[in-house]
Design an enzyme around this catalytic site. Structure first.
Site, PDB file in Angstrom:
ATOM      1  N   ILE A   5       0.807  -1.218   0.000  1.00 32.89           N
ATOM      2  CA  ILE A   5       0.000   0.000   0.000  1.00 32.89           C
ATOM      3  C   ILE A   5       0.844   1.274   0.000  1.00 32.89           C
ATOM      4  O   ILE A   5       0.306   2.380  -0.072  1.00 32.89           O
ATOM      5  CB  ILE A   5      -0.966   0.036   1.204  1.00 32.89           C
ATOM      6  N   GLY A   6       2.162   1.149   0.072  1.00 28.88           N
ATOM      7  CA  GLY A   6       2.987   2.352   0.074  1.00 28.88           C
ATOM      8  C   GLY A   6       4.465   2.015   0.111  1.00 28.88           C
ATOM      9  O   GLY A   6       4.863   0.858   0.250  1.00 28.88           O
ATOM     10  N   PHE A  10      12.501   4.308   4.079  1.00 30.37           N
ATOM     11  CA  PHE A  10      13.181   3.182   4.701  1.00 30.37           C
ATOM     12  C   PHE A  10      12.625   1.825   4.293  1.00 30.37           C
ATOM     13  O   PHE A  10      13.103   0.808   4.763  1.00 30.37           O
ATOM     14  CB  PHE A  10      13.130   3.330   6.221  1.00 30.37           C
ATOM     15  N   GLY A  11      11.606   1.779   3.451  1.00 29.45           N
ATOM     16  CA  GLY A  11      11.106   0.482   3.038  1.00 29.45           C
ATOM     17  C   GLY A  11       9.683   0.529   2.522  1.00 29.45           C
ATOM     18  O   GLY A  11       9.093   1.598   2.356  1.00 29.45           O
ATOM     19  N   VAL A  13       5.528  -0.648   2.589  1.00 34.69           N
ATOM     20  CA  VAL A  13       4.458  -0.834   3.554  1.00 34.69           C
ATOM     21  C   VAL A  13       3.365  -1.685   2.908  1.00 34.69           C
ATOM     22  O   VAL A  13       2.959  -1.429   1.769  1.00 34.69           O
ATOM     23  CB  VAL A  13       3.862   0.509   4.027  1.00 34.69           C
ATOM     24  N   ASP A 121      10.341  12.462  14.167  1.00 31.02           N
ATOM     25  CA  ASP A 121      10.056  12.590  12.730  1.00 31.02           C
ATOM     26  C   ASP A 121       8.591  12.980  12.492  1.00 31.02           C
ATOM     27  O   ASP A 121       7.899  12.369  11.687  1.00 31.02           O
ATOM     28  CB  ASP A 121      10.380  11.279  12.011  1.00 31.02           C
TER      29      ASP A 121
END
Length: 250
Positions: A5-6, A10-11, A13, A121
């Site tokens: 989904i995204g 960093f990686g 999802v 963040d």
């Protein structure tokens, strides 16, 4: 069972389905490079602690799993998307909605700080919103470990935080001593994002130039047009250049 989904800095999802209960959850997949196993262990230990956190305005951590080349983080699934996504679809928020979301964001920030955790963040992309309009802070407490899972060259470090520089407090960019006031600055930057539908410091498109500017500026980013006097005063209190002065003003 899962579907992507995204994808972030960093990686990837994914949305997962618990085939026993029918519950949906989110999975963050982080690629492990050579030499990052110890960093992954630190992150797993941190998430183990954060599993005990429970608050209406933070995304719940469920747990982790590790493969040979990937670390998987399991999280509460929030179907409404992020504030950043909402801004891209609907444009600038009215002040009433900004007030509502800021109140919810700061309730989440306060809960984290009271539990000894800095978010590190805060930005529109890391504030998820339920279909009922409830804002939840995501990705809290993990930024430092995730950045450590990259090579230590300046270029790689800059690449790793490329999506967050515009929301960072000057003391974070300068790597001087910083504390909870850095999260308050980032919350103020998110307020600017909601009031403009753009990131703070929109004139800077080069990441390194933006880092230099934020580290050396003596003025915060300009506020959105049309805010009330009370909203402008609140924003000024969030975005103090001097973090010591910021603490004494609040």
């Amino acid at each position: 069972m899962h579907v992507q989904i995204g994808e972030g800095s960093f990686g990837k999802v994914f949305m997962g389905l618990n085939e026993r209960t029918g519950e949906l959850f989110a999975i963050k997949q982080i690629s492990l490079m050579d030499g990052t196993q110890s960093e992954a262990e630190k992150l797993e230990a941190e998430i183990h602690v954060m599993k005990s956190l429970c608050h209406r305005h933070i995304v719940r951590y469920i747990g982790t799993s590790r493969g040979d080349r990937n670390l998987y983080i399991f999280l509460e699934y929030v179907p409404g998307g992020s504030i950043a996504t909402m801004l891209s679809r609907f444009g600038v928020f009215q002040e009433g909605l900004i007030r509502r979301f800021m109140y919810q964001i700061l309730l989440g920030v306060s809960y984290l700080h009271n539990n000894g955790i800095m978010h590190c963040d805060i930005k529109g992309a890391n504030v998820l919103v339920t279909e009922q309009g409830i804002a939840k802070l995501a990705d809290f407490g993990c930024s430092k470990q995730l950045q450590g899972m990259r090579t230590q060259s300046f270029e790689e470090s800059a690449h790793g935080i490329r999506g967050s520089v515009m929301w960072m407090a000057p003391e974070v960019i300068k790597q001087t001593r910083h504390g909870r006031s850095a999260d308050v600055w980032s919350a103020g930057a998110t307020m600017i994002e909601m009031g403009t539908a753009h990131r703070p410091w929109p004139a800077f498109t080069n990441n390194l130039a933006a880092m230099f500017h934020v580290a050396t500026t003596r003025e915060p980013p300009p506020p959105p047009d049309g805010l009330s006097a009370a909203a402008n005063d609140f924003l000024a209190r969030c975005m103090c250049i001097d973090p010591v002065r910021a603490v004494t003003r609040r």
